[in-house]
Design a protein around this motif. Structure first.
Motif, PDB file in Angstrom:
ATOM      1  N   HIS A  66       0.835  -1.208   0.000  1.00 49.81           N
ATOM      2  CA  HIS A  66       0.000   0.000   0.000  1.00 49.81           C
ATOM      3  C   HIS A  66       0.871   1.260   0.000  1.00 49.81           C
ATOM      4  N   ALA A  67       1.936   1.255   0.794  1.00 50.11           N
ATOM      5  CA  ALA A  67       2.843   2.408   0.841  1.00 50.11           C
ATOM      6  C   ALA A  67       3.508   2.639  -0.521  1.00 50.11           C
ATOM      7  N   MET A  68       3.902   1.545  -1.184  1.00 48.92           N
ATOM      8  CA  MET A  68       4.526   1.687  -2.499  1.00 48.92           C
ATOM      9  C   MET A  68       3.515   2.209  -3.520  1.00 48.92           C
ATOM     10  N   ALA A  69       2.291   1.711  -3.460  1.00 47.78           N
ATOM     11  CA  ALA A  69       1.251   2.194  -4.379  1.00 47.78           C
ATOM     12  C   ALA A  69       1.018   3.682  -4.179  1.00 47.78           C
ATOM     13  N   GLN A  70       0.975   4.120  -2.929  1.00 50.16           N
ATOM     14  CA  GLN A  70       0.795   5.557  -2.660  1.00 50.16           C
ATOM     15  C   GLN A  70       1.983   6.355  -3.191  1.00 50.16           C
ATOM     16  N   PHE A  71       3.186   5.853  -2.959  1.00 52.02           N
ATOM     17  CA  PHE A  71       4.377   6.550  -3.431  1.00 52.02           C
ATOM     18  C   PHE A  71       4.348   6.708  -4.953  1.00 52.02           C
ATOM     19  N   PHE A  72       4.015   5.618  -5.660  1.00 51.84           N
ATOM     20  CA  PHE A  72       4.002   5.658  -7.124  1.00 51.84           C
ATOM     21  C   PHE A  72       2.719   6.262  -7.695  1.00 51.84           C
ATOM     22  N   ARG A  73       1.754   6.561  -6.810  1.00 47.69           N
ATOM     23  CA  ARG A  73       0.464   7.145  -7.212  1.00 47.69           C
ATOM     24  C   ARG A  73      -0.287   6.237  -8.195  1.00 47.69           C
TER      25      ARG A  73
END
Length: 165
Positions: A66-73
């Motif tokens: 989830h954190a990576m998805a948020q980072f990559f938008r």
């Protein structure tokens, strides 16, 4: 192990490798190196850890995903590969698909939508070699949606017909 996408991935785990390839593709599409990600995330996403995820060597927790998805938008679902049940065992789909244009021409009537799409690509590229055409895997995924089928089913059908090399 609640909270993990994979319990103990190895390089032999096709799901972990496919997940890693999705992560790498998204990162590269944004023109970011592993170190860029670490710097821009203020160290929250370590280059060495992200690299291990991309190689399928390390399990990804749901929280970290989830954190990576948020980072990559991007939506979390964009990072997840197709379910293992929809992929051939041990096969990770490549980013490109090579279409045999000679075989497609023989089946032009039956594969009319694909043929029109290929003609459009050839025209835009000015690519008239007549033998093969390399397209992105995402293009076949889009065609599958238009044709109301799954990408796996479309690839299988085209492979069986000898259109995908």
């Amino acid at each position: 192990m609640s909270g993990t996408v994979n319990a103990a991935p190895t390089l032999d785990d096709p799901y972990a490798v496919a997940l890693g390839e999705r992560l790498r593709r998204v990162r590269q599409q944004q023109h970011l190196s592993l170190h860029d990600v670490e710097a821009r995330s203020n160290g929250d996403l370590k280059a060495s850890v992200l690299g291990a995820y991309e190689r399928g060597e390390r399990a990804v927790s749901i929280t970290r995903l989830h954190a990576m998805a948020q980072f990559f938008r991007v939506p979390v679902a964009e990072l997840l590969p197709e379910p293992v049940s929809e992929r051939r065992p041990g096969v990770v789909e490549s980013e490109h698909v090579v279409l045999d244009l000679v075989a497609l021409e023989r089946q032009r009537e039956r594969e009319a939508l694909l043929a029109r799409y290929v003609d459009s690509i050839k025209s835009r590229r000015g690519d008239y070699n007549g033998q093969v055409l390399t397209v992105r895997a995402a293009d076949l995924d889009t065609l599958a949606a238009v044709m109301d089928t799954t990408p796996v089913a479309l690839r299988s059908r085209l492979s069986t017909a000898g259109i995908v090399r």
